[in-house]
Structure formats: structure tokens, C-alpha cells
Design a protein around this motif. Structure first.
Motif, PDB file in Angstrom:
ATOM      1  N   ALA A 137       0.844  -1.258   0.092  1.00 20.37           N
ATOM      2  CA  ALA A 137       0.050  -0.014   0.086  1.00 20.37           C
ATOM      3  C   ALA A 137       0.746   1.234   0.110  1.00 20.37           C
ATOM      4  CB  ALA A 137      -1.172   0.176   1.149  1.00 20.37           C
ATOM      5  N   LEU A 138       2.057   1.409   0.749  1.00 23.33           N
ATOM      6  CA  LEU A 138       2.863   2.646   0.713  1.00 23.33           C
ATOM      7  C   LEU A 138       3.899   2.721  -0.557  1.00 23.33           C
ATOM      8  CD1 LEU A 138       3.608   2.423   4.602  1.00 23.33           C
ATOM      9  CD2 LEU A 138       1.716   3.940   3.505  1.00 23.33           C
ATOM     10  N   SER A 139       4.105   1.412  -0.987  1.00 22.04           N
ATOM     11  CA  SER A 139       5.240   1.756  -1.969  1.00 22.04           C
ATOM     12  C   SER A 139       4.854   1.743  -3.428  1.00 22.04           C
ATOM     13  CB  SER A 139       6.258   0.350  -2.012  1.00 22.04           C
ATOM     14  OG  SER A 139       5.552  -0.669  -2.042  1.00 22.04           O
ATOM     15  N   ILE A 140       3.394   1.196  -3.606  1.00 22.49           N
ATOM     16  CA  ILE A 140       3.043   1.161  -5.121  1.00 22.49           C
ATOM     17  C   ILE A 140       1.492   2.072  -5.063  1.00 22.49           C
ATOM     18  CG2 ILE A 140       2.177  -0.130  -6.991  1.00 22.49           C
ATOM     19  CD1 ILE A 140       3.649  -2.521  -5.755  1.00 22.49           C
ATOM     20  N   PRO A 141       1.663   3.255  -5.390  1.00 19.02           N
ATOM     21  CA  PRO A 141       0.674   4.061  -5.214  1.00 19.02           C
ATOM     22  C   PRO A 141      -0.310   3.919  -6.150  1.00 19.02           C
ATOM     23  CG  PRO A 141       2.508   5.319  -6.241  1.00 19.02           C
ATOM     24  CD  PRO A 141       2.885   4.263  -5.715  1.00 19.02           C
ATOM     25  N   ASP A 142      -0.146   3.720  -7.522  1.00 22.63           N
ATOM     26  CA  ASP A 142      -1.315   3.552  -8.655  1.00 22.63           C
ATOM     27  C   ASP A 142      -1.525   1.919  -8.529  1.00 22.63           C
ATOM     28  OD1 ASP A 142       1.343   2.658  -9.607  1.00 22.63           O
ATOM     29  OD2 ASP A 142       0.936   3.310 -11.616  1.00 22.63           O
ATOM     30  N   LEU A 143      -1.398   0.995  -7.545  1.00 28.13           N
ATOM     31  CA  LEU A 143      -1.995  -0.258  -7.545  1.00 28.13           C
ATOM     32  C   LEU A 143      -3.517  -0.472  -7.673  1.00 28.13           C
ATOM     33  CD1 LEU A 143      -0.443  -2.912  -6.845  1.00 28.13           C
ATOM     34  CD2 LEU A 143      -1.635  -2.384  -4.508  1.00 28.13           C
ATOM     35  N   GLN A 144      -3.665  -1.463  -8.337  1.00 27.04           N
ATOM     36  CA  GLN A 144      -5.146  -1.885  -8.566  1.00 27.04           C
ATOM     37  C   GLN A 144      -5.566  -2.971  -7.540  1.00 27.04           C
ATOM     38  OE1 GLN A 144      -7.321  -0.918 -10.966  1.00 27.04           O
ATOM     39  NE2 GLN A 144      -5.895   0.811 -11.552  1.00 27.04           N
ATOM     40  N   TRP A 145      -6.467  -2.330  -6.729  1.00 27.79           N
ATOM     41  CA  TRP A 145      -6.847  -3.177  -5.530  1.00 27.79           C
ATOM     42  C   TRP A 145      -7.695  -4.297  -5.676  1.00 27.79           C
ATOM     43  CZ3 TRP A 145      -4.443  -3.387  -0.957  1.00 27.79           C
ATOM     44  CH2 TRP A 145      -3.576  -2.009  -0.679  1.00 27.79           C
ATOM     45  N   ILE A 146      -8.687  -4.065  -6.657  1.00 31.11           N
ATOM     46  CA  ILE A 146      -9.601  -5.144  -6.930  1.00 31.11           C
ATOM     47  C   ILE A 146      -8.702  -6.447  -7.412  1.00 31.11           C
ATOM     48  CG2 ILE A 146     -11.667  -6.120  -8.309  1.00 31.11           C
ATOM     49  CD1 ILE A 146     -12.235  -4.016  -6.070  1.00 31.11           C
ATOM     50  N   PRO A 147      -7.863  -6.494  -8.315  1.00 29.67           N
ATOM     51  CA  PRO A 147      -7.202  -7.639  -8.835  1.00 29.67           C
ATOM     52  C   PRO A 147      -6.381  -8.321  -7.586  1.00 29.67           C
ATOM     53  CG  PRO A 147      -6.862  -6.087 -10.484  1.00 29.67           C
ATOM     54  CD  PRO A 147      -7.576  -5.275  -9.165  1.00 29.67           C
ATOM     55  N   LEU A 148      -5.724  -7.238  -6.785  1.00 31.45           N
ATOM     56  CA  LEU A 148      -4.977  -7.746  -5.803  1.00 31.45           C
ATOM     57  C   LEU A 148      -5.842  -8.633  -4.639  1.00 31.45           C
ATOM     58  CD1 LEU A 148      -2.052  -6.244  -4.092  1.00 31.45           C
ATOM     59  CD2 LEU A 148      -3.933  -6.629  -2.695  1.00 31.45           C
ATOM     60  N   LEU A 149      -6.913  -7.822  -4.225  1.00 27.09           N
ATOM     61  CA  LEU A 149      -7.671  -8.546  -3.137  1.00 27.09           C
ATOM     62  C   LEU A 149      -8.300  -9.958  -3.682  1.00 27.09           C
ATOM     63  CD1 LEU A 149      -9.244  -5.258  -1.498  1.00 27.09           C
ATOM     64  CD2 LEU A 149      -7.480  -7.018  -0.692  1.00 27.09           C
ATOM     65  N   VAL A 150      -8.753  -9.774  -5.040  1.00 27.17           N
ATOM     66  CA  VAL A 150      -9.486 -11.126  -5.576  1.00 27.17           C
ATOM     67  C   VAL A 150      -8.742 -12.148  -5.349  1.00 27.17           C
ATOM     68  CG1 VAL A 150     -10.856 -11.825  -7.647  1.00 27.17           C
ATOM     69  CG2 VAL A 150     -11.496  -9.781  -6.855  1.00 27.17           C
ATOM     70  N   THR A 151      -7.414 -11.903  -5.962  1.00 23.86           N
ATOM     71  CA  THR A 151      -6.610 -12.992  -5.983  1.00 23.86           C
ATOM     72  C   THR A 151      -6.078 -13.453  -4.754  1.00 23.86           C
ATOM     73  OG1 THR A 151      -5.519 -12.014  -8.328  1.00 23.86           O
ATOM     74  CG2 THR A 151      -4.200 -13.759  -7.087  1.00 23.86           C
ATOM     75  N   TYR A 152      -5.814 -12.543  -3.897  1.00 29.34           N
ATOM     76  CA  TYR A 152      -5.403 -12.725  -2.470  1.00 29.34           C
ATOM     77  C   TYR A 152      -6.498 -13.746  -1.786  1.00 29.34           C
ATOM     78  CZ  TYR A 152      -4.812 -12.520   2.598  1.00 29.34           C
ATOM     79  OH  TYR A 152      -4.469 -12.607   3.918  1.00 29.34           O
ATOM     80  N   LEU A 153      -7.674 -13.413  -2.025  1.00 25.75           N
ATOM     81  CA  LEU A 153      -8.898 -14.240  -1.588  1.00 25.75           C
ATOM     82  C   LEU A 153      -8.870 -15.750  -2.203  1.00 25.75           C
ATOM     83  CD1 LEU A 153     -11.585 -11.669  -1.054  1.00 25.75           C
ATOM     84  CD2 LEU A 153     -10.332 -12.660   0.810  1.00 25.75           C
ATOM     85  N   VAL A 154      -8.692 -15.778  -3.370  1.00 25.14           N
ATOM     86  CA  VAL A 154      -8.495 -16.917  -4.280  1.00 25.14           C
ATOM     87  C   VAL A 154      -7.585 -17.734  -3.803  1.00 25.14           C
ATOM     88  CG1 VAL A 154      -8.376 -18.017  -6.464  1.00 25.14           C
ATOM     89  CG2 VAL A 154     -10.041 -16.001  -6.151  1.00 25.14           C
ATOM     90  N   THR A 155      -6.528 -17.150  -3.473  1.00 21.87           N
ATOM     91  CA  THR A 155      -5.331 -18.020  -3.393  1.00 21.87           C
ATOM     92  C   THR A 155      -5.590 -18.388  -1.401  1.00 21.87           C
ATOM     93  OG1 THR A 155      -3.950 -16.310  -4.226  1.00 21.87           O
ATOM     94  CG2 THR A 155      -2.677 -17.768  -2.438  1.00 21.87           C
ATOM     95  N   LEU A 156      -6.386 -17.897  -0.882  1.00 17.33           N
ATOM     96  CA  LEU A 156      -6.530 -18.338   0.652  1.00 17.33           C
ATOM     97  C   LEU A 156      -7.674 -19.324   0.436  1.00 17.33           C
ATOM     98  CD1 LEU A 156      -6.921 -14.978   2.743  1.00 17.33           C
ATOM     99  CD2 LEU A 156      -4.951 -16.888   2.481  1.00 17.33           C
ATOM    100  N   LYS A 157      -8.308 -19.367  -0.662  1.00 15.00           N
ATOM    101  CA  LYS A 157      -9.438 -20.589  -0.778  1.00 15.00           C
ATOM    102  C   LYS A 157      -8.863 -22.059  -1.206  1.00 15.00           C
ATOM    103  CE  LYS A 157     -12.631 -18.181   0.590  1.00 15.00           C
ATOM    104  NZ  LYS A 157     -13.179 -18.272   1.909  1.00 15.00           N
ATOM    105  N   CYS A 158      -7.513 -21.978  -1.598  1.00 16.97           N
ATOM    106  CA  CYS A 158      -6.907 -23.060  -1.980  1.00 16.97           C
ATOM    107  C   CYS A 158      -6.771 -24.120  -0.688  1.00 16.97           C
ATOM    108  CB  CYS A 158      -5.373 -22.805  -2.347  1.00 16.97           C
ATOM    109  SG  CYS A 158      -5.247 -22.139  -4.074  1.00 16.97           S
ATOM    110  N   TYR A 159      -6.793 -23.387   0.759  1.00 20.11           N
ATOM    111  CA  TYR A 159      -6.846 -24.309   1.896  1.00 20.11           C
ATOM    112  C   TYR A 159      -7.944 -25.043   1.691  1.00 20.11           C
ATOM    113  CZ  TYR A 159      -3.072 -21.336   3.420  1.00 20.11           C
ATOM    114  OH  TYR A 159      -1.761 -20.640   3.564  1.00 20.11           O
ATOM    115  N   LEU A 160      -9.422 -24.488   1.381  1.00 20.37           N
ATOM    116  CA  LEU A 160     -10.730 -25.096   1.427  1.00 20.37           C
ATOM    117  C   LEU A 160     -10.650 -26.012   0.490  1.00 20.37           C
ATOM    118  CD1 LEU A 160     -13.543 -25.288   2.623  1.00 20.37           C
ATOM    119  CD2 LEU A 160     -14.026 -23.388   0.801  1.00 20.37           C
ATOM    120  N   LEU A 161     -10.295 -25.742  -0.699  1.00 20.09           N
ATOM    121  CA  LEU A 161     -10.291 -26.795  -1.711  1.00 20.09           C
ATOM    122  C   LEU A 161      -9.355 -28.057  -1.391  1.00 20.09           C
ATOM    123  CD1 LEU A 161      -9.903 -24.605  -5.093  1.00 20.09           C
ATOM    124  CD2 LEU A 161     -11.909 -25.897  -4.067  1.00 20.09           C
ATOM    125  N   ALA A 162      -8.185 -27.593  -0.795  1.00 21.57           N
ATOM    126  CA  ALA A 162      -7.182 -29.053  -0.299  1.00 21.57           C
ATOM    127  C   ALA A 162      -7.896 -29.844   0.656  1.00 21.57           C
ATOM    128  CB  ALA A 162      -5.967 -28.433   0.275  1.00 21.57           C
TER     129      ALA A 162
END
Length: 166
Positions: A137-162
């Protein structure tokens, strides 16, 4: 006047209680190996490294999805943001797995040391996740938050799938 009920304890001898407490069977190594071969599904365990590999593959797949379906002017930034979101998902899990693998290699293993490894590994995972989010958040000012958060959440769902796959 109310009559008193008989409040005597059930008449069980101490020998019967001792037999009930010791009513489990201790299996030898050969017997456990035979049980594991007979019922592999009951004794199946998935390696944490396999789950982390699945998280990395999911991160790459999600980043490609964001690259293909995003606005053409922002596709590279969405791709990069999705990669960062997946990284925030799997890097702390990698630290946790490393902490547990270091604990398993110790000579004097005890349930207390395993519990300490799990608790400290979980602390490292939480602190690492928070630190990575703050750093991004502090180092990349023009970051796209929607792709970041969606991918983060999908990555966390790998635990559930496993867990469901097990």
C-alpha cells in the motif's frame, strides 16, 4: 416429611475402573503400516508444500485472467497487482511451512515444542501478511486493489479446496 433417597454410589470395584481406563489397544509399527495400507483414505495427509504449489499455480492463473480480461490500458498493472495479491497469500504460508519443517527436524521433539512451532509459525504468518499489505500500500501508489484482493482471496481458498479434496 420427605423420605430420603438412597444416595449410595454405584458399586463398581477399582479393578473394573482400571480395566475401562486401559481399554485401548497399542498397535505396533507393523500393525499400523498394515492399517494404513488397508485404509489409505483415512490416513491420507496432504503436504503443505503441495498446497503452496497449488497457491502459486492459482496466483499465476488468476494473474493471466486479469491480464486477458482487464482494460487494455490497465492490463499490465492488473497483472502485476494480481501477482502481488497472490504473493501476499502464499509467501506467509511458505514461512509457516518452513517454521514447521524446522521444528520437525529437531532432535528433542515434544508436543509442547510442536505447539510452540505452530503458534509461532501462525504469528509469523499473520505478521508477514500485515507487513506485506502495508508495504504494498505504501510503496505502489497506482496499485489496482480489486485484482490484488480478489487474487489474495482466491489464493486463500486453496486451503478449503485442499481440505475438500482430502
Amino acid at each position: 416429611m420427605i423420605p430420603k433417597k438412597n444416595q449410595s454410589a454405584p458399586s463398581q470395584s477399582w479393578d473394573v475402573l482400571d480395566e475401562q481406563e486401559n481399554a485401548f489397544k497399542v498397535y505396533s509399527r507393523e500393525e499400523m503400516d498394515a492399517l494404513k495400507r488397508a485404509n489409505r483414505k483415512a490416513f491420507f495427509s496432504l503436504s503443505p508444500w503441495a498446497i503452496i504449489g497449488f497457491q502459486v499455480a492459482t496466483t499465476l492463473a488468476m494473474a493471466m485472467v486479469w491480464f486477458v480480461f482487464a482494460n487494455p490500458q490497465e492490463s499490465r498493472l492488473c497483472f502485476f497487482s494480481a501477482l502481488l495479491g497472490g504473493f501476499i497469500g502464499f509467501f506467509p504460508a511458505t514461512l509457516f511451512a518452513l517454521r514447521l519443517s524446522v521444528s520437525k527436524k529437531q532432535r528433542n521433539q515434544s508436543p509442547g515444542s510442536l505447539l510452540a512451532a505452530v503458534v509461532s509459525g501462525e504469528f509469523i504468518k499473520i505478521a508477514g501478511t500485515i507487513a506485506l499489505f502495508v508495504w504494498v500500500a505504501l510503496s505502489i501508489p497506482d496499485l489496482q486493489w480489486i485484482p490484488l484482493l480478489v487474487t489474495y482471496l482466491v489464493t486463500l481458498k486453496c486451503y478449503l479446496l485442499a481440505w475438500l479434496w482430502r
